[in-house]
Design a protein around this motif. Structure first.
Motif, PDB file in Angstrom:
ATOM      1  N   GLU A 102      12.100 -10.642 -11.873  1.00 38.82           N
ATOM      2  CA  GLU A 102      10.845 -11.380 -11.979  1.00 38.82           C
ATOM      3  C   GLU A 102      11.058 -12.826 -11.584  1.00 38.82           C
TER       4      GLU A 102
ATOM      5  N   THR B  45       5.392 -13.957  -7.529  1.00 41.02           N
ATOM      6  CA  THR B  45       6.010 -13.801  -8.838  1.00 41.02           C
ATOM      7  C   THR B  45       6.225 -15.160  -9.495  1.00 41.02           C
TER       8      THR B  45
ATOM      9  N   SER C  20       7.669 -10.344  -4.426  1.00 38.53           N
ATOM     10  CA  SER C  20       8.525  -9.178  -4.631  1.00 38.53           C
ATOM     11  C   SER C  20       8.286  -8.169  -3.529  1.00 38.53           C
TER      12      SER C  20
END
Length: 149
Positions: free
Chosen positions: A71, A105, A124
């Protein structure tokens, strides 16, 4: 002392494990300008090489589960790559051209306190690999680096 660079060392590629090899190929082709450069097949295994200029990505299909979710700007776990990174002239133009094809993200964030004009966003890929896209990064001069020797 002979260095590896003196022996013709140069960057080759990054190998990526992909749950959906085609989706990963489409992502890097659509948003980052890669094109298929080679496909190798042996014993029922297909490896796809993508190329953008001197940069190659090698895509391996896998059905394994991720070790951990990535993340923001990538995982902090030692022994893993934190993120892949690309430079663009304009982060906002890059995001506009993506036409909502992914959600950031993290960011976009500016780092003007370090380098005027440095701006970065993280996204991502289909397999959760974090990809950094930034503008304006510049190296320090040898004088600026001297205190860190």
């Amino acid at each position: 002392m002979t260095t590896a660079a003196a022996q013709g060392l140069r960057w080759s590629h990054v190998g990526l494990n992909c749950r959906d090899q085609k989706a990963t190929e489409d992502f890097y082709t659509r948003f980052f300008g890669f094109r298929r450069a080679r496909v190798v097949e042996a014993d029922g295994v297909r490896v796809v090489f993508l190329r953008n200029g001197p940069v190659y990505l090698e895509l391996f299909a896998t059905d394994a589960d991720p070790l951990f979710p990535a993340e923001k700007d990538g995982p902090a776990a030692p022994g893993t790559a934190r993120h892949l990174a690309f430079q663009v002239d304009d982060v906002d133009a890059f995001l506009a051209a993506a036409q909502g094809g992914f959600e950031p993200t993290l960011g976009p964030l500016t780092f003007d306190e370090f380098i005027p004009g440095w701006k970065t966003v993280w996204v991502s890929d289909p397999d959760g690999i974090v990809v950094e896209v930034s503008q304006g990064y510049t190296d320090q001069s040898s004088e600026e680096l001297a205190p860190y020797a």
